[in-house]
Design a protein around this motif. Sequence first.
Motif, PDB file in Angstrom:
ATOM      1  N   PHE A 170       0.815  -1.228   0.000  1.00 47.04           N
ATOM      2  CA  PHE A 170       0.000   0.000   0.000  1.00 47.04           C
ATOM      3  C   PHE A 170       0.851   1.282   0.000  1.00 47.04           C
ATOM      4  N   ASP A 171       1.775   1.369   0.938  1.00 45.10           N
ATOM      5  CA  ASP A 171       2.563   2.611   1.078  1.00 45.10           C
ATOM      6  C   ASP A 171       3.498   2.875  -0.105  1.00 45.10           C
ATOM      7  N   ARG A 205       2.557   5.568  -2.624  1.00 46.56           N
ATOM      8  CA  ARG A 205       2.406   6.983  -2.249  1.00 46.56           C
ATOM      9  C   ARG A 205       3.002   7.876  -3.347  1.00 46.56           C
ATOM     10  N   LEU A 217     -12.110  18.231   1.546  1.00 47.51           N
ATOM     11  CA  LEU A 217     -12.185  18.377   3.001  1.00 47.51           C
ATOM     12  C   LEU A 217     -12.799  19.751   3.289  1.00 47.51           C
ATOM     13  N   TRP A 268     -12.948  21.613   5.781  1.00 48.69           N
ATOM     14  CA  TRP A 268     -12.200  22.543   6.646  1.00 48.69           C
ATOM     15  C   TRP A 268     -10.956  23.094   5.946  1.00 48.69           C
ATOM     16  N   ARG A 269     -10.750  22.733   4.700  1.00 51.77           N
ATOM     17  CA  ARG A 269      -9.589  23.251   3.967  1.00 51.77           C
ATOM     18  C   ARG A 269     -10.055  24.114   2.812  1.00 51.77           C
ATOM     19  N   LEU A 304      -3.212  18.528  -0.376  1.00 48.38           N
ATOM     20  CA  LEU A 304      -3.316  17.354   0.506  1.00 48.38           C
ATOM     21  C   LEU A 304      -2.385  16.201   0.098  1.00 48.38           C
ATOM     22  N   GLU A 330       1.190  16.977   0.645  1.00 42.04           N
ATOM     23  CA  GLU A 330       1.568  16.883   2.065  1.00 42.04           C
ATOM     24  C   GLU A 330       1.898  15.446   2.418  1.00 42.04           C
ATOM     25  N   MET A 331       1.071  14.530   1.929  1.00 41.34           N
ATOM     26  CA  MET A 331       1.282  13.107   2.230  1.00 41.34           C
ATOM     27  C   MET A 331       2.600  12.618   1.631  1.00 41.34           C
ATOM     28  N   VAL A 343      -8.654  10.434   1.853  1.00 45.99           N
ATOM     29  CA  VAL A 343      -7.347  10.737   2.466  1.00 45.99           C
ATOM     30  C   VAL A 343      -6.465   9.486   2.437  1.00 45.99           C
ATOM     31  N   PRO A 384      -1.341   8.149   3.498  1.00 45.10           N
ATOM     32  CA  PRO A 384      -0.690   8.961   4.531  1.00 45.10           C
ATOM     33  C   PRO A 384      -0.034   8.100   5.603  1.00 45.10           C
ATOM     34  N   LYS A 399       0.100  11.735   9.751  1.00 38.46           N
ATOM     35  CA  LYS A 399      -0.524  12.657   8.795  1.00 38.46           C
ATOM     36  C   LYS A 399      -2.018  12.385   8.652  1.00 38.46           C
ATOM     37  N   ALA A 458      -4.523  15.353   9.332  1.00 41.02           N
ATOM     38  CA  ALA A 458      -5.282  15.846   8.175  1.00 41.02           C
ATOM     39  C   ALA A 458      -6.748  15.444   8.225  1.00 41.02           C
ATOM     40  N   MET A 459      -7.041  14.300   8.822  1.00 40.98           N
ATOM     41  CA  MET A 459      -8.409  13.792   8.754  1.00 40.98           C
ATOM     42  C   MET A 459      -9.088  13.672  10.123  1.00 40.98           C
ATOM     43  N   PRO A 506      -9.353  17.228  12.541  1.00 41.52           N
ATOM     44  CA  PRO A 506     -10.361  18.218  12.116  1.00 41.52           C
ATOM     45  C   PRO A 506     -11.782  17.662  12.115  1.00 41.52           C
ATOM     46  N   SER A 507     -11.922  16.341  11.901  1.00 43.32           N
ATOM     47  CA  SER A 507     -13.272  15.747  11.890  1.00 43.32           C
ATOM     48  C   SER A 507     -13.895  15.740  13.277  1.00 43.32           C
TER      49      SER A 507
END
Lengths: 262, 269
Positions: free
Chosen positions: A91-92, A95, A108, A110-111, A119, A122-123, B167, B172, B176, B180-181, B184-185
Amino acid sequence: MTLAGKPLTGSDAASTRPEREVEIRFRNVTKTFGDLVAVRDLNLDIGKGELVALLGKTGCGKSTMFNMISGLMAPGSGEVQVMGKSPFRDFDWFRGKMAIVFQNDRLLPWRTAVDNVELGLEMMGLGKSERRERAMHWLEKLGLKGHENDYPHALSGGMRQRVSISRAFATDAELLLCDEPFSALDEMTSMRLRNEFASLVRENRKTAVFITHSIDEAFDIGDRIVVLKRPAEIALDLDMTGGVDQAERERIRATIHRTLSV
Amino acid sequence: MTDVNPERQVSAGRVFEAGRQAFWLAAPFVLIALAWQAASAFFPPFLFPSLIDVFGRVLDILTTWSQFSSVLATAMRILGGLAGAFVLGAIFGLTIYNFRIADRLLTPTLIFFQGIPALSWVVFAIIWFHGVEFRILFIMIMTTLPAFTFQVVGALRGMNKDLAEMVMSFRPTRKKYFTAMVLPSVLPEIVTAWKVNLGNASRVVVVAELVGSSGGVGFELLQQQQLFDMAGALAWTLQLVFFVLLFQWILSQFERMAFRYRAVSERSS
């Protein structure tokens, strides 16, 4: 034999594209949910740089395939490989190598728009200034200059989906996965965005898998259209590179209709 | 025909609106104060003292360090207890959310704890522990822990699955993903939990101080009760009310700043 619009089986189609390096490979993949078979013994190869539209009716297992490619779901049996690795187990490793545009924009709340685009970056661990520069570049490219500091609730549906596309492209991922990203938009916006999307994919030489239930959308986007019947088995595999004339398009449309209505 | 400057008209409208809001904010309190003052004219001072006496005592407390330190001690106990309960509640909440066995063990236990009255925890604390501060901290934590835990669990379970999946699709790291998730949720529900628990905690701390402490607002209230001093009792009570209002205001300001992304409907605003 790969003639435009000639139906081919999945394995035939794969064997006719030896020149392309395989990016996504399904080998005898089956996935069940309880008694429901979502995907049955699926074999499919998608080459590097291809823009493939996966076309099928609702509930035919498209999203299950999508989730397996993205690594959010493991295959029940068989093997799914992306870039030679298992997207679920490794999985990783993916990235920054894979980005997704979802059916709804999934921003999101809130962004701000620009923070949403940042986003994925950032990851990936990019620095603030590089993130901002890349995010602004894509927002501008998709016509959202001046809206970078708006929160999602202040943007229209089309603008939000543009932010979501910017978020995917900003990561510069090799593989783009799109799950009916324009289905919730009005016809005009949807048409404009999918044309923009297709030209961005080609311009940036990405591999893209585009899930859709709309034949027109598949025609507009795909260099290759894979028609799936329920449960996800390949019914038709159509090479559309070079385009087709109107008469041919109508013939293919009729074939797809017949296939999907069986 | 008179010529009216539209800008001046708008600003006059704003002043009028602000005045109207201030009036309705103050109206209930003015009404209570008037009723109290009227009662003080008919009843003896040990039942309904004049508000002038009460405010005199309020000022006295605020300006005398030995008395004001009692108010601060109570405020610190409330905040310390809430912070302790929140930290434990967050740990318990995350554990319950992530592990089914923890859910099966902890949830019924916390529901059981929730049924125990605050006064019982006061008695248990006095029997079990010696130190006054530890007793109060224990009482505060035990009475607010279940609510904090359940609110954290509720917030985690209520997290938008589509957004979480989006996300996750960017692969992540745990840290992170959390920043990020998750954070804030759950933040809006956590702020609400603090607001709700603040009121509960301020009531519990007074009981705890009344029974098991030699300082703080609760202890001072006990002194006033023994002296039959209603003005003093009211003045000390008002100190606690002021503290709760002040902290609620701070939380509201934080809410306004942190959740400015929320859409506001013109009709409902």
